[in-house]
Design a protein around this motif. Structure first.
Motif, PDB file in Angstrom:
ATOM      1  N   MET A 317       0.821  -1.206   0.000  1.00 29.40           N
ATOM      2  CA  MET A 317       0.000   0.000   0.000  1.00 29.40           C
ATOM      3  C   MET A 317       0.855   1.256   0.000  1.00 29.40           C
ATOM      4  O   MET A 317       0.513   2.259  -0.660  1.00 29.40           O
ATOM      5  CB  MET A 317      -0.941  -0.018   1.207  1.00 29.40           C
ATOM      6  CG  MET A 317      -2.041  -1.068   1.093  1.00 29.40           C
ATOM      7  SD  MET A 317      -3.157  -1.058   2.496  1.00 29.40           S
ATOM      8  CE  MET A 317      -4.327  -2.332   1.994  1.00 29.40           C
ATOM      9  N   ASN A 318       1.959   1.231   0.710  1.00 28.90           N
ATOM     10  CA  ASN A 318       2.871   2.384   0.696  1.00 28.90           C
ATOM     11  C   ASN A 318       3.445   2.597  -0.694  1.00 28.90           C
ATOM     12  O   ASN A 318       3.527   3.737  -1.185  1.00 28.90           O
ATOM     13  CB  ASN A 318       4.015   2.163   1.690  1.00 28.90           C
ATOM     14  CG  ASN A 318       3.642   2.622   3.091  1.00 28.90           C
ATOM     15  OD1 ASN A 318       2.961   3.628   3.264  1.00 28.90           O
ATOM     16  ND2 ASN A 318       4.070   1.875   4.091  1.00 28.90           N
ATOM     17  N   LEU A 319       3.812   1.503  -1.345  1.00 22.07           N
ATOM     18  CA  LEU A 319       4.350   1.608  -2.696  1.00 22.07           C
ATOM     19  C   LEU A 319       3.291   2.124  -3.668  1.00 22.07           C
ATOM     20  O   LEU A 319       3.577   2.934  -4.562  1.00 22.07           O
ATOM     21  CB  LEU A 319       4.861   0.239  -3.144  1.00 22.07           C
ATOM     22  CG  LEU A 319       5.514   0.170  -4.528  1.00 22.07           C
ATOM     23  CD1 LEU A 319       6.744   1.067  -4.591  1.00 22.07           C
ATOM     24  CD2 LEU A 319       5.892  -1.264  -4.867  1.00 22.07           C
ATOM     25  N   HIS A 347      -8.708   0.077   5.440  1.00 23.55           N
ATOM     26  CA  HIS A 347      -8.503   1.172   6.401  1.00 23.55           C
ATOM     27  C   HIS A 347      -7.019   1.488   6.544  1.00 23.55           C
ATOM     28  O   HIS A 347      -6.636   2.617   6.874  1.00 23.55           O
ATOM     29  CB  HIS A 347      -9.111   0.808   7.756  1.00 23.55           C
ATOM     30  CG  HIS A 347      -8.505  -0.401   8.383  1.00 23.55           C
ATOM     31  ND1 HIS A 347      -7.361  -0.332   9.154  1.00 23.55           N
ATOM     32  CD2 HIS A 347      -8.861  -1.708   8.351  1.00 23.55           C
ATOM     33  CE1 HIS A 347      -7.053  -1.558   9.589  1.00 23.55           C
ATOM     34  NE2 HIS A 347      -7.947  -2.405   9.110  1.00 23.55           N
ATOM     35  N   GLU A 348      -6.178   0.487   6.257  1.00 26.04           N
ATOM     36  CA  GLU A 348      -4.734   0.724   6.317  1.00 26.04           C
ATOM     37  C   GLU A 348      -4.304   1.695   5.214  1.00 26.04           C
ATOM     38  O   GLU A 348      -3.429   2.539   5.427  1.00 26.04           O
ATOM     39  CB  GLU A 348      -3.989  -0.592   6.187  1.00 26.04           C
ATOM     40  CG  GLU A 348      -2.478  -0.472   6.220  1.00 26.04           C
ATOM     41  CD  GLU A 348      -1.943  -0.021   7.565  1.00 26.04           C
ATOM     42  OE1 GLU A 348      -0.836   0.575   7.590  1.00 26.04           O
ATOM     43  OE2 GLU A 348      -2.621  -0.258   8.593  1.00 26.04           O
ATOM     44  N   LEU A 349      -4.916   1.600   4.032  1.00 23.46           N
ATOM     45  CA  LEU A 349      -4.595   2.535   2.948  1.00 23.46           C
ATOM     46  C   LEU A 349      -4.991   3.960   3.337  1.00 23.46           C
ATOM     47  O   LEU A 349      -4.236   4.916   3.085  1.00 23.46           O
ATOM     48  CB  LEU A 349      -5.324   2.108   1.667  1.00 23.46           C
ATOM     49  CG  LEU A 349      -5.106   3.023   0.463  1.00 23.46           C
ATOM     50  CD1 LEU A 349      -3.724   2.800  -0.120  1.00 23.46           C
ATOM     51  CD2 LEU A 349      -6.158   2.792  -0.607  1.00 23.46           C
ATOM     52  N   ILE A 382     -13.687   1.729  -1.210  1.00 25.15           N
ATOM     53  CA  ILE A 382     -13.494   1.918   0.230  1.00 25.15           C
ATOM     54  C   ILE A 382     -14.849   2.274   0.834  1.00 25.15           C
ATOM     55  O   ILE A 382     -15.498   3.231   0.400  1.00 25.15           O
ATOM     56  CB  ILE A 382     -12.465   3.028   0.518  1.00 25.15           C
ATOM     57  CG1 ILE A 382     -11.092   2.635  -0.025  1.00 25.15           C
ATOM     58  CG2 ILE A 382     -12.377   3.293   2.026  1.00 25.15           C
ATOM     59  CD1 ILE A 382     -10.014   3.670   0.231  1.00 25.15           C
ATOM     60  N   THR A 383     -15.275   1.525   1.815  1.00 23.69           N
ATOM     61  CA  THR A 383     -16.587   1.721   2.429  1.00 23.69           C
ATOM     62  C   THR A 383     -16.521   2.782   3.523  1.00 23.69           C
ATOM     63  O   THR A 383     -15.445   3.269   3.894  1.00 23.69           O
ATOM     64  CB  THR A 383     -17.095   0.399   3.017  1.00 23.69           C
ATOM     65  OG1 THR A 383     -16.169  -0.053   4.028  1.00 23.69           O
ATOM     66  CG2 THR A 383     -17.204  -0.671   1.940  1.00 23.69           C
ATOM     67  N   GLY A 390      -9.913   4.368   9.241  1.00 28.08           N
ATOM     68  CA  GLY A 390      -8.586   4.884   8.898  1.00 28.08           C
ATOM     69  C   GLY A 390      -8.337   6.262   9.489  1.00 28.08           C
ATOM     70  O   GLY A 390      -7.256   6.535  10.062  1.00 28.08           O
ATOM     71  N   PHE A 391      -9.329   7.179   9.382  1.00 21.36           N
ATOM     72  CA  PHE A 391      -9.164   8.517   9.969  1.00 21.36           C
ATOM     73  C   PHE A 391      -9.091   8.452  11.484  1.00 21.36           C
ATOM     74  O   PHE A 391      -8.329   9.204  12.111  1.00 21.36           O
ATOM     75  CB  PHE A 391     -10.325   9.421   9.535  1.00 21.36           C
ATOM     76  CG  PHE A 391     -10.091  10.119   8.223  1.00 21.36           C
ATOM     77  CD1 PHE A 391      -9.480  11.362   8.198  1.00 21.36           C
ATOM     78  CD2 PHE A 391     -10.471   9.537   7.033  1.00 21.36           C
ATOM     79  CE1 PHE A 391      -9.259  12.026   6.995  1.00 21.36           C
ATOM     80  CE2 PHE A 391     -10.259  10.185   5.826  1.00 21.36           C
ATOM     81  CZ  PHE A 391      -9.643  11.436   5.793  1.00 21.36           C
TER      82      PHE A 391
END
Length: 452
Positions: A317-319, A347-349, A382-383, A390-391
């Motif tokens: 996801m970072n990449l 949620h990590e993204l 993303i739901t 995530g926030f």
């Protein structure tokens, strides 16, 4: 008739003489009480015999007379007219009861309580049945499935397997089916369905084929299945343009897993006219030559979905986000996120995207990340739950992020306001954003007041 009457009279006279002699002996008083009782019993018995003889002879005489008067058959015994279903003896004897108490004759059950011996069966008997010999084994017979029924039955099994991934359950279901000569078509149908699915489905299919070989399927069945798929490639490529490359990876993985014989590729050398089939076989040959030292090509499909380690997913996801900041291609970022096949981990993204915004300099990263999250939100990738989660993770870790990024609160507030304006987050999520209270101390000309 005269003779019979004479005999009758002679017998009566003889019996009367005996009675008179016995009466004289009784008068003389020569008998004892025991002899007297015995004599009385004899007299009673003789009287009964006399009565039976006289009654039977009178009946026979009357029957013969009636037969002659009625014009009966003179040759029949006693001149008696035969009566249908008459069970009485025609000789004038017996009481009319069935012979042998009903135990004799043809087609009767026999006397009550009679025990029969076991009879040996005759093979030449038209009613002979081998079942009576105990040679027949009873079993449930399952009809063999034809091609149409096979496809209708196998498709739900494979689709359910893509959900649970349990190869043993598939083996149990296949044991209950009678595939017959079409057994190899199960493998071809499973591979065809996985070509239209995800990478994780293809990984599961490769594992299934490896587990079924030697149990429900043989190497020859697997070879026939891939032969059929190679012939169907011109049709499969219409729905899946990358079918030749994927089929080549399937063949290489099957050979590495010992599901296909090593000679499978050799028998196709110089005998393939179809360009798609040639491309698939070349792809398999290249993979086998590159991975010759490896026993299994486990990474030919990658690690599917939730089977990937968390660290690997975070790195991917970072990449993905870094490539997006450089290229700005939203569609490519969306495709990469879908290929990860981890909707529960989106949620990590969101978390990584917000942290990148806080650690970046300038407004470019803020606008690009907001645009990316907006695109993911509109497409439903993303739901709401994943976005809020995530926030909220960033909100909870904001005090620690503040130690490395002094302006984290300011950047966070501006980014949250922009996301709310673009309808990426809800008003409740915007209001829960933490803000750092600021105080201005007393300065010259403030009149000694503390300004908040």
């Amino acid at each position: 008739m005269g003779n019979e009457t004479g005999v009758f009279s002679f017998d009566n006279n003889a019996e009367l003489d005996e009675d008179e002699a016995a009466l004289e002996a009784e008068v003389n008083g020569n008998w004892t009480p025991q002899e007297k009782a015995l004599h009385e019993a004899r007299l009673k018995a003789k009287a009964k015999r006399r009565l039976r003889k006289s009654s039977s002879r009178s009946e026979s005489l009357s029957e013969s007379l009636s037969g002659e008067l009625a014009g009966g058959d003179p040759h029949s015994p006693k001149g008696k007219v035969p009566v249908p279903n008459d069970r009485k003896s025609r000789a004038g004897k017996g009481r009319g009861l069935p012979k042998k108490g009903g135990a004799g004759g043809k087609g009767v059950w026999g006397a009550a309580g009679m025990v029969y011996e076991v009879e040996e069966l005759d093979v030449k008997d038209p009613n002979y049945d081998a079942i009576e010999q105990g040679d027949t084994v009873y079993a449930t017979v399952v009809p063999e499935l034809d091609e149409k029924e096979l496809e209708k039955t196998v498709n739900p099994i494979v689709q359910e397997y893509f959900e649970h991934g349990d190869t043993k359950e598939v083996q149990m279901l296949l044991k209950d089916l009678n595939l017959g000569h079409h057994k190899y078509e199960f493998s071809s149908l499973a591979v065809s369905l996985s070509l239209e699915g995800k990478a994780s489905h293809r990984e599961l299919t490769s594992r299934l084929l490896s587990d079924l070989v030697g149990k429900e399927l043989s190497e020859s069945d697997m070879a026939r299945a891939f032969d059929k798929i190679l012939k169907e490639l011109p049709d499969l490529i219409l729905d899946t343009p990358e079918a030749p490359q994927m089929l080549g990876q399937f063949i290489a993985r099957a050979i590495a897993d010992h599901a296909l014989p090593m000679s499978f590729l050799d028998r196709y050398k110089g005998k393939v006219d179809c360009d798609y089939a040639r491309a698939a076989l070349d792809r398999a040959a290249v993979l086998l030559s590159m991975k010759r030292e490896m026993v299994r090509l486990d990474n030919v499909w990658g690690v599917g979905g939730g089977l990937r380690p968390v660290k690997h997913l975070v790195k991917e996801m970072n990449l993905l986000l870094k490539e997006y900041l450089v290229s700005g291609e939203v569609k490519e970022a969306e495709r990469c996120l879908r290929d990860l096949e981890v909707p529960h981990f989106h949620h990590e993204l969101v978390y990584e995207a917000v942290v990148m915004v806080l650690e970046s300099n300038g407004d470019t990263a803020i606008k690009m990340m907001c645009q990316l999250l907006k695109s993911f939100w509109k497409t439903g990738l993303i739901t709401v739950d994943q976005m809020n989660r995530g926030f909220q993770r960033v909100y909870d870790e904001l005090p620690e992020i503040y130690l490395d990024v002094p302006h984290a609160h300011t950047i966070m507030e501006s980014f949250v306001d922009l996301c709310y304006q673009e309808s990426v987050i809800t008003k409740l999520l915007r209001d829960t954003c933490p803000s750092r209270g600021r105080k201005r101390f007393v300065s010259e000309g403030d009149g000694g007041l503390i300004k908040n």
